[in-house]
Design an enzyme around this catalytic site. Structure first.
Site, PDB file in Angstrom:
ATOM      1  N   CYS A 188     -10.438  10.146   7.671  1.00 27.35           N
ATOM      2  CA  CYS A 188      -9.079   9.702   7.332  1.00 27.35           C
ATOM      3  C   CYS A 188      -8.057  10.506   8.120  1.00 27.35           C
ATOM      4  O   CYS A 188      -8.046  11.741   8.061  1.00 27.35           O
ATOM      5  CB  CYS A 188      -8.851   9.872   5.828  1.00 27.35           C
ATOM      6  SG  CYS A 188      -7.187   9.418   5.299  1.00 27.35           S
TER       7      CYS A 188
ATOM      8  N   CYS B 111       0.868  -1.181   0.000  1.00 25.08           N
ATOM      9  CA  CYS B 111       0.000   0.000   0.000  1.00 25.08           C
ATOM     10  C   CYS B 111       0.901   1.225   0.000  1.00 25.08           C
ATOM     11  O   CYS B 111       1.656   1.451   0.949  1.00 25.08           O
ATOM     12  CB  CYS B 111      -0.911  -0.014   1.229  1.00 25.08           C
ATOM     13  SG  CYS B 111      -1.982   1.441   1.362  1.00 25.08           S
TER      14      CYS B 111
END
Length: 347
Positions: A120, A106
């Site tokens: 987030c 990722c």
């Protein structure tokens, strides 16, 4: 960082001109590029099949900045989070996510983020700058080495789902993917790469125009504009209707796989009405899959995830309506490496 040009930013043609100007043979360029992109040398002195005088000259005339490893954290589930440091001291994170079938990196594309998505952790950080394409590549090289060391297997997949919005660093992300997929780079299939976007309609269309070969994921997280505006300010200028149009254009140009990503928040987007709206969006988009994602709590956001019964009720409604949906369980939560948690926190 010196004022000397970064040698990894020179094209093959520019290297050919340079090597010709100093009287070196062309085959030295291939040797140099192997050190830069396949052996991942970070110092000219490591390039042992280049002559000592040539190494000294390269050292004198070029720079070779690279990400260095600042800290590494390991989760109980095998996830590995690496905090990288740039040449000027900024921090950015990348994650190795291992499963039996896959070893996935990722990647981050920016240092911080400017989109301010409420759920987030990265969205609460200032965006310092875009990562250069070679810095993105450094993440892949390091995480691939970790995968080989810890799991005896090379990376099988790459997702641009770390810090930052990839489509707001378009040129560097495209260059990085070009280098990752190049025969003289990682030589990974573009079909094993997924770029995730919060939804920049204009740039999604540009991906189509550029005939990219990788997969695309849209972070939807709410299926009507009112709710999406609340948690994702980018939706105010990129409405769902504009994103639907852009995704259809992208698919028409490329035929590439599209995934919709949807984090479940308790008492916000997890009702049957929300599920009905998600089905309607899914029907308008040539999406292969809806990823239903467990919410990973962050300090700045008060929402929680639904209980297991609520999650299964939502999933069952989608499946009953013939939506190809998959529940994505969180990994690396104990080291703040799960979806939405990257924020350069000390472990």
């Amino acid at each position: 960082m010196t004022g000397k040009p970064n040698i990894r930013h020179l094209s093959t043609a520019e290297l050919e001109d340079y090597f010709e100007s100093i009287g070196e043979k062309k085959f030295r360029i291939k040797q140099l590029q192997e050190w830069l992109w396949q052996k991942h040398a970070h110092q000219f002195s490591d390039m042992t099949n280049l002559g000592k005088d040539l190494r000294a000259r390269l050292e004198n005339e070029f720079s070779l900045p690279a990400l260095s490893v600042d800290t590494i954290q390991r989760s109980e589930d095998g996830t590995v989070k690496t905090r990288f440091k740039t040449h000027e001291g900024h921090l950015v994170e990348g994650v190795l996510i291992p499963t039996e079938e896959r070893k996935t990196a990722c990647l981050s594309s920016q240092i911080g983020c400017s989109l301010s998505c409420k759920f987030c952790a990265t969205g609460y950080m200032d965006r310092k700058r875009n990562l250069d394409f070679d810095e993105i590549y450094d993440q892949v090289a390091t995480i691939n080495t970790q995968s080989e060391s810890e799991y005896k297997q090379k990376l099988t997949n790459i997702v641009f789902m770390g810090m930052g919005e990839p489509l707001l660093n378009y040129a560097n992300v495209m260059k990085a993917i070009g280098r990752i997929t190049a025969e003289d780079g990682m030589f990974m299939s573009a079909r094993r790469i997924t770029v995730s976007t919060a939804g920049v309609a204009k740039q999604i269309k540009k991906l189509g125009d550029d005939q990219v070969r990788f997969k695309l994921a849209l972070s939807l997280h709410a299926a009507n504009d009112k709710k999406r505006n609340e948690i994702m300010p980018i939706n105010e200028t990129n409405h769902i209707s504009a994103l639907v149009e852009a995704l259809n254009y992208f698919y028409k140009q490329t035929g590439n796989e599209i995934t919709l990503e949807y984090i479940l928040f308790k008492n916000f987007n997890d009702s049957q009405k929300d599920a009905e709206e998600l089905v309607k969006v899914f029907r308008q988009v040539p999406a292969d899959l809806v990823n239903i994602i467990e919410y990973n709590p962050i300090d700045a956001f008060s929402f929680t995830k639904p209980d297991e019964e609520g999650i299964q009720r939502f999933m069952s409604f989608l499946e009953h309506n013939r939506v190809n949906a998959r529940l994505r369980r969180s990994r690396g939560r104990d080291i703040d490496a799960a979806c939405g948690q990257l924020a350069n926190k000390n472990g």
